[in-house]
Scaffold this motif. Structure first.
Motif, PDB file in Angstrom:
ATOM      1  N   ALA A   1      74.295   4.626  75.326  1.00 36.14           N
ATOM      2  CA  ALA A   1      74.903   5.962  75.273  1.00 36.14           C
ATOM      3  C   ALA A   1      76.421   5.906  75.444  1.00 36.14           C
ATOM      4  CB  ALA A   1      74.304   6.850  76.367  1.00 36.14           C
ATOM      5  N   ALA A   2      76.897   4.855  76.123  1.00 40.24           N
ATOM      6  CA  ALA A   2      78.336   4.771  76.423  1.00 40.24           C
ATOM      7  C   ALA A   2      79.160   4.208  75.262  1.00 40.24           C
ATOM      8  CB  ALA A   2      78.546   3.898  77.663  1.00 40.24           C
ATOM      9  N   GLN A   3      78.502   3.551  74.321  1.00 37.63           N
ATOM     10  CA  GLN A   3      79.233   2.841  73.264  1.00 37.63           C
ATOM     11  C   GLN A   3      80.203   3.769  72.525  1.00 37.63           C
ATOM     12  OE1 GLN A   3      79.058  -0.397  72.929  1.00 37.63           O
ATOM     13  NE2 GLN A   3      77.295  -0.684  74.289  1.00 37.63           N
TER      14      GLN A   3
ATOM     15  N   GLN B   1      86.489  -0.347  77.758  1.00 34.52           N
ATOM     16  CA  GLN B   1      85.424  -1.348  77.612  1.00 34.52           C
ATOM     17  C   GLN B   1      84.385  -1.135  78.705  1.00 34.52           C
ATOM     18  OE1 GLN B   1      87.222  -5.258  77.609  1.00 34.52           O
ATOM     19  NE2 GLN B   1      88.313  -4.866  75.690  1.00 34.52           N
ATOM     20  N   LEU B   2      83.180  -1.591  78.430  1.00 37.01           N
ATOM     21  CA  LEU B   2      82.137  -1.556  79.453  1.00 37.01           C
ATOM     22  C   LEU B   2      82.235  -2.860  80.247  1.00 37.01           C
ATOM     23  CD1 LEU B   2      79.140  -0.077  77.430  1.00 37.01           C
ATOM     24  CD2 LEU B   2      81.137   1.061  78.416  1.00 37.01           C
TER      25      LEU B   2
ATOM     26  N   GLY C   1      96.604   0.863  87.620  1.00 37.29           N
ATOM     27  CA  GLY C   1      95.669   1.916  87.250  1.00 37.29           C
ATOM     28  C   GLY C   1      94.634   2.049  88.354  1.00 37.29           C
ATOM     29  N   LEU C   2      94.248   3.300  88.652  1.00 31.13           N
ATOM     30  CA  LEU C   2      93.298   3.500  89.751  1.00 31.13           C
ATOM     31  C   LEU C   2      91.890   3.042  89.352  1.00 31.13           C
ATOM     32  CD1 LEU C   2      95.684   5.612  90.322  1.00 31.13           C
ATOM     33  CD2 LEU C   2      94.007   6.778  91.738  1.00 31.13           C
ATOM     34  N   VAL C   3      91.159   2.570  90.338  1.00 32.83           N
ATOM     35  CA  VAL C   3      89.748   2.226  90.143  1.00 32.83           C
ATOM     36  C   VAL C   3      88.952   3.260  90.927  1.00 32.83           C
ATOM     37  CG1 VAL C   3      87.975   0.470  90.510  1.00 32.83           C
ATOM     38  CG2 VAL C   3      90.315  -0.229  89.911  1.00 32.83           C
ATOM     39  N   ASP C   4      88.357   4.217  90.225  1.00 28.93           N
ATOM     40  CA  ASP C   4      87.554   5.239  90.909  1.00 28.93           C
ATOM     41  C   ASP C   4      86.118   4.728  90.967  1.00 28.93           C
ATOM     42  OD1 ASP C   4      86.211   7.416  91.900  1.00 28.93           O
ATOM     43  OD2 ASP C   4      87.283   8.893  90.671  1.00 28.93           O
ATOM     44  N   ALA C   5      85.744   4.263  92.141  1.00 28.69           N
ATOM     45  CA  ALA C   5      84.475   3.544  92.295  1.00 28.69           C
ATOM     46  C   ALA C   5      83.284   4.470  92.584  1.00 28.69           C
ATOM     47  CB  ALA C   5      84.612   2.498  93.407  1.00 28.69           C
ATOM     48  N   HIS C   6      83.408   5.753  92.256  1.00 25.84           N
ATOM     49  CA  HIS C   6      82.275   6.664  92.518  1.00 25.84           C
ATOM     50  C   HIS C   6      82.393   7.909  91.635  1.00 25.84           C
ATOM     51  CE1 HIS C   6      79.454   8.488  95.809  1.00 25.84           C
ATOM     52  NE2 HIS C   6      79.251   9.092  94.642  1.00 25.84           N
ATOM     53  N   VAL C   7      81.796   7.824  90.455  1.00 28.77           N
ATOM     54  CA  VAL C   7      81.876   8.920  89.484  1.00 28.77           C
ATOM     55  C   VAL C   7      80.478   9.112  88.873  1.00 28.77           C
ATOM     56  CG1 VAL C   7      82.909   9.642  87.296  1.00 28.77           C
ATOM     57  CG2 VAL C   7      84.290   8.374  88.942  1.00 28.77           C
ATOM     58  N   HIS C   8      80.061  10.371  88.738  1.00 31.60           N
ATOM     59  CA  HIS C   8      78.780  10.654  88.070  1.00 31.60           C
ATOM     60  C   HIS C   8      79.075  11.125  86.647  1.00 31.60           C
ATOM     61  CE1 HIS C   8      76.283  10.703  91.852  1.00 31.60           C
ATOM     62  NE2 HIS C   8      77.476  10.930  92.377  1.00 31.60           N
ATOM     63  N   LEU C   9      78.736  10.291  85.672  1.00 35.25           N
ATOM     64  CA  LEU C   9      79.028  10.662  84.279  1.00 35.25           C
ATOM     65  C   LEU C   9      77.838  11.342  83.576  1.00 35.25           C
ATOM     66  CD1 LEU C   9      81.315   7.682  83.230  1.00 35.25           C
ATOM     67  CD2 LEU C   9      81.989  10.033  83.691  1.00 35.25           C
ATOM     68  N   ASN C  10      76.627  11.149  84.099  1.00 34.55           N
ATOM     69  CA  ASN C  10      75.464  11.982  83.752  1.00 34.55           C
ATOM     70  C   ASN C  10      74.962  11.894  82.305  1.00 34.55           C
ATOM     71  OD1 ASN C  10      76.031  12.757  86.341  1.00 34.55           O
ATOM     72  ND2 ASN C  10      76.736  14.791  85.838  1.00 34.55           N
ATOM     73  N   GLU C  11      75.469  10.941  81.546  1.00 31.98           N
ATOM     74  CA  GLU C  11      75.010  10.745  80.166  1.00 31.98           C
ATOM     75  C   GLU C  11      74.214   9.447  80.096  1.00 31.98           C
ATOM     76  OE1 GLU C  11      78.182  10.828  77.316  1.00 31.98           O
ATOM     77  OE2 GLU C  11      76.820  10.608  75.618  1.00 31.98           O
ATOM     78  N   PRO C  12      73.080   9.388  79.447  1.00 36.00           N
ATOM     79  CA  PRO C  12      72.438  10.451  78.672  1.00 36.00           C
ATOM     80  C   PRO C  12      71.616  11.384  79.578  1.00 36.00           C
ATOM     81  CG  PRO C  12      71.110   8.456  78.578  1.00 36.00           C
ATOM     82  CD  PRO C  12      72.331   8.118  79.393  1.00 36.00           C
ATOM     83  N   GLY C  13      71.197  12.466  78.979  1.00 33.49           N
ATOM     84  CA  GLY C  13      70.222  13.314  79.676  1.00 33.49           C
ATOM     85  C   GLY C  13      70.798  14.588  80.267  1.00 33.49           C
ATOM     86  N   ARG C  14      71.993  14.462  80.864  1.00 31.45           N
ATOM     87  CA  ARG C  14      72.642  15.687  81.380  1.00 31.45           C
ATOM     88  C   ARG C  14      74.100  15.693  80.920  1.00 31.45           C
ATOM     89  NH1 ARG C  14      69.551  14.744  86.223  1.00 31.45           N
ATOM     90  NH2 ARG C  14      67.888  16.275  86.447  1.00 31.45           N
ATOM     91  N   THR C  15      74.275  15.414  79.643  1.00 30.34           N
ATOM     92  CA  THR C  15      75.630  15.310  79.097  1.00 30.34           C
ATOM     93  C   THR C  15      76.347  16.656  79.140  1.00 30.34           C
ATOM     94  OG1 THR C  15      74.741  13.583  77.696  1.00 30.34           O
ATOM     95  CG2 THR C  15      76.928  14.375  77.117  1.00 30.34           C
TER      96      THR C  15
ATOM     97  N   VAL D   1      84.673   1.177  82.050  1.00 31.36           N
ATOM     98  CA  VAL D   1      83.560   1.760  82.815  1.00 31.36           C
ATOM     99  C   VAL D   1      82.638   0.659  83.335  1.00 31.36           C
ATOM    100  CG1 VAL D   1      81.575   3.338  82.744  1.00 31.36           C
ATOM    101  CG2 VAL D   1      83.620   3.882  81.424  1.00 31.36           C
ATOM    102  N   GLY D   2      82.419   0.661  84.640  1.00 29.14           N
ATOM    103  CA  GLY D   2      81.394  -0.185  85.244  1.00 29.14           C
ATOM    104  C   GLY D   2      80.239   0.699  85.697  1.00 29.14           C
ATOM    105  N   PHE D   3      79.155   0.073  86.116  1.00 26.22           N
ATOM    106  CA  PHE D   3      77.948   0.844  86.430  1.00 26.22           C
ATOM    107  C   PHE D   3      77.307   0.369  87.735  1.00 26.22           C
ATOM    108  CE2 PHE D   3      78.557   0.608  81.888  1.00 26.22           C
ATOM    109  CZ  PHE D   3      78.358   1.914  81.457  1.00 26.22           C
ATOM    110  N   TYR D   4      76.790   1.315  88.484  1.00 25.77           N
ATOM    111  CA  TYR D   4      75.939   0.970  89.622  1.00 25.77           C
ATOM    112  C   TYR D   4      74.478   1.096  89.188  1.00 25.77           C
ATOM    113  CZ  TYR D   4      79.925   1.691  92.836  1.00 25.77           C
ATOM    114  OH  TYR D   4      81.122   1.629  93.500  1.00 25.77           O
ATOM    115  N   GLY D   5      73.633   0.360  89.907  1.00 22.04           N
ATOM    116  CA  GLY D   5      72.196   0.563  89.772  1.00 22.04           C
ATOM    117  C   GLY D   5      71.717   1.431  90.926  1.00 22.04           C
ATOM    118  N   GLY D   6      70.494   1.929  90.796  1.00 24.75           N
ATOM    119  CA  GLY D   6      69.947   2.801  91.834  1.00 24.75           C
ATOM    120  C   GLY D   6      68.771   2.164  92.547  1.00 24.75           C
ATOM    121  N   ILE D   7      68.624   2.531  93.806  1.00 22.29           N
ATOM    122  CA  ILE D   7      67.484   2.086  94.606  1.00 22.29           C
ATOM    123  C   ILE D   7      66.598   3.290  94.855  1.00 22.29           C
ATOM    124  CG2 ILE D   7      66.826   1.268  96.890  1.00 22.29           C
ATOM    125  CD1 ILE D   7      69.528  -0.238  96.933  1.00 22.29           C
ATOM    126  N   VAL D   8      65.361   3.215  94.384  1.00 23.32           N
ATOM    127  CA  VAL D   8      64.382   4.286  94.615  1.00 23.32           C
ATOM    128  C   VAL D   8      63.076   3.617  95.062  1.00 23.32           C
ATOM    129  CG1 VAL D   8      65.370   5.980  92.995  1.00 23.32           C
ATOM    130  CG2 VAL D   8      63.758   4.260  92.134  1.00 23.32           C
TER     131      VAL D   8
END
Ligand SMILES: NC(=O)N[C@H]1NC(=O)NC1=O
Ligand SMILES: [Zn+2]
Ligand SMILES: [Zn+2]
Length: 513
Positions: A141-143, A504-505, A84-98, A150-157
């Motif tokens: 929101a992902a539950q 799974q998360l 199965g492919l691992v797409d390591a860069h996807v914007h799912l935008n939920e919550p807030g811009r679902t 689904v895995g998640f990145y964090g952001g640097i600001v």
């Protein structure tokens, strides 16, 4: 292979939970062609339906009669079994811009295209994943909504350095920061000082720091004895609905300048893996190669759109093609492919979608472009500068890539390396994802590399059917997608709805490579 050789392999693992009454403990997929450990071979793959893990693999097609009566068994020959492919860069935008994209629609689109793991980018949802509290909201929101893992990145600001180590402990798979305006207010760009702080903070952490590497090179001018440094604005030099005007406003030097800036700070964290997301400019490749030769731990990814689309062919006002960094000309595309020809030492290790959708109104599409909606105002129509930057493609990636790669004499093993093996490594999931190997999750895509289809709304399962691939004929169809030993989608029958969203998360913290 003697049947008795099977008995140890098909035994269920000691201590594992018992399967439900009447359910087989294993399921078997076989094919004359499978990509196992990155290599094409015949294979029979036994997956535990209890643990969802691959239990044993034979490098030949064993008959169904070798397995206990009632064992689900399908010989998929001549179709290819691949991880199965691992797409390591996807914007799912939920919550807030679902309304742009959500877990449900985004992961169903992924499953359609054989993607069994997506890694969600930290921006475009509100709140962004730049704080522990923001990440908690994401997780909540992902539950129950994910059809693939689904895995998640964090952001640097600017100013969130204290959140970073706690986010690593919560299981983010890496971090992304911008060196230029991100397009959303809540995710501002970082300065060199911010990056220095981040590198010091994360120097010894089990993570990867990734950059959207575009930066406006500052101009210096002398005013009396002073040297003033300022950022020139990205001024359009021609009509706003002509793609070349947009391309001219974001030249390759934006990418090379940003990469030089990152490399100049890399000594602050010599062990920390660094990564350039969505590389477009070929001019950056020699710089990255030189840095790697000097021991800098830096890699890059590119995307199907940079490998299959070219600036020369983008029609007036067709903002479905707008993304940042921009799609460049055909020569640039050919240059990226040349780099992909170097399997062992390419600086481009992975190909990911950068699926970054929005609602169609924000694309400002002229009425004659598929995906356009009826709008009451024509203001800004086809304006490449004002339209949202981002290309929708999650789930179409393997077919877009294969259509182009196969004409350039690449193989399915290459695709597996870019989209499965190396993407899993990029996010520290190689012990669980991205390969067909004993002990890994039973995530399989059944791929018919000869079949073709035309991209239509019915083959774009993401929320907003607005993509530059619409109407294009693509080669390579994912016939079935399996997640942890369960068939979740087939091209013929659609989703196996009774399975429900079984994704799974992936929140287990990374360990140091
Ligand atoms: N904000 C956001 O998703 N930006 C993405 N879109 C794009 O084209 N490049 C990006 O980084
Ligand atoms: Zn980006
Ligand atoms: Zn992105």
């Amino acid at each position: 292979m003697a049947p008795h050789a099977l008995s140890p392999a098909v035994r269920s693992e000691a201590g594992s939970p018992t399967p439900r009454q009447g359910q087989s403990e294993i399921t078997v997929l076989a094919s004359s062609r499978a990509v196992v450990k990155g290599r094409m071979t015949a294979a029979t793959i036994v997956i535990s339906t209890v643990t969802g893990k691959i239990q044993s693999i034979w490098e030949s097609v064993l008959p169904a009669s070798d397995f206990p009566a009632g064992t689900p068994y399908v010989d998929h020959s001549p179709h290819i079994l691949m991880p199965g492919l691992v797409d390591a860069h996807v914007h799912l935008n939920e919550p807030g811009r679902t309304e742009w994209e959500g877990f449900w629609t985004g992961t169903r689109a992924a499953a359609f295209g054989g993607v069994t793991t997506v890694v969600d980018m930290p921006l475009n949802a509100i709140p962004p994943t730049t704080t522990v509290a923001g990440f908690e909201e994401k997780i909540a929101a992902a539950q129950g909504k994910c059809w693939v893992d689904v895995g998640f990145y964090g952001g640097i600001v600017p100013g969130n350095v204290e959140e970073l180590k706690p986010l690593v402990k919560m299981g983010v798979r890496g971090f992304k920061g911008f060196l230029i305006d991100s397009g959303v207010d809540e995710f501002p760009a970082v300065s060199s000082e911010d990056i220095s702080k981040v590198f010091r903070e994360l120097a010894d952490e089990p993570t990867t720091v990734m950059f959207h590497a575009e930066m406006i090179p500052p101009v210096t001018k002398s005013v009396g004895d002073d040297v003033q440094i300022s950022e020139p604005p990205m001024v359009p030099s021609g009509p706003l609905d002509v793609y070349q005007t947009f391309l001219d406003s974001r030249p390759s030097t934006f990418e090379t300048y940003a990469i030089l800036e990152i490399l100049s700070l890399a000594h602050l964290a010599p062990q920390l893996p660094l990564h350039i997301v969505h590389l477009s400019a070929v001019e950056a490749i020699p710089m990255l190669r030189e840095a790697r030769a000097k021991g800098v731990n830096i890699t890059a990814e590119t995307c199907p759109h940079y490998l299959s689309l070219a600036a020369e062919a983008i029609k007036k006002g067709d903002t479905r093609h707008k993304c940042c960094p921009p799609i460049r000309n055909q020569n640039n595309q050919d240059g990226l492919w040349s780099e992909m020809c170097r399997p062992d030492d390419s600086v481009i290790k992975t190909v990911v979608s950068d699926h970054s959708p929005c609602t169609p109104n924000l694309k400002l599409l002229p009425a004659n472009v598929p995906g356009a909606i009826e709008t009451t105002t024509k203001e800004g129509e086809g304006d490449f500068f004002s339209a949202w930057g981002g290309i929708s493609s999650v789930g179409l990636g393997i077919s877009v890539l294969w259509t182009e790669a196969s004409t350039r004499k690449f193989t399915i093993e290459d695709v597996v390396r870019w989209c499965c093996l190396n993407t899993a490594k990029q996010v520290g999931l190689e012990h669980q994802k991205g390969d067909i190997a004993v002990g890994l999750d039973g995530d399989i895509a059944v791929f018919d590399e000869e079949a073709e289809f035309i991209v239509q709304p019915s083959t774009m399962l993401f929320r907003n059917k607005c993509s530059p691939y619409q109407g294009k004929a693509l080669k390579g169809v994912v016939q079935e997608t399996w997640l942890r030993g369960r068939k979740i989608h087939t091209r013929e029958q659609g989703f196996i709805e009774k399975t429900g969203p079984a994704g799974q998360l992936l929140l287990e913290p990374r360990v140091k490579a």
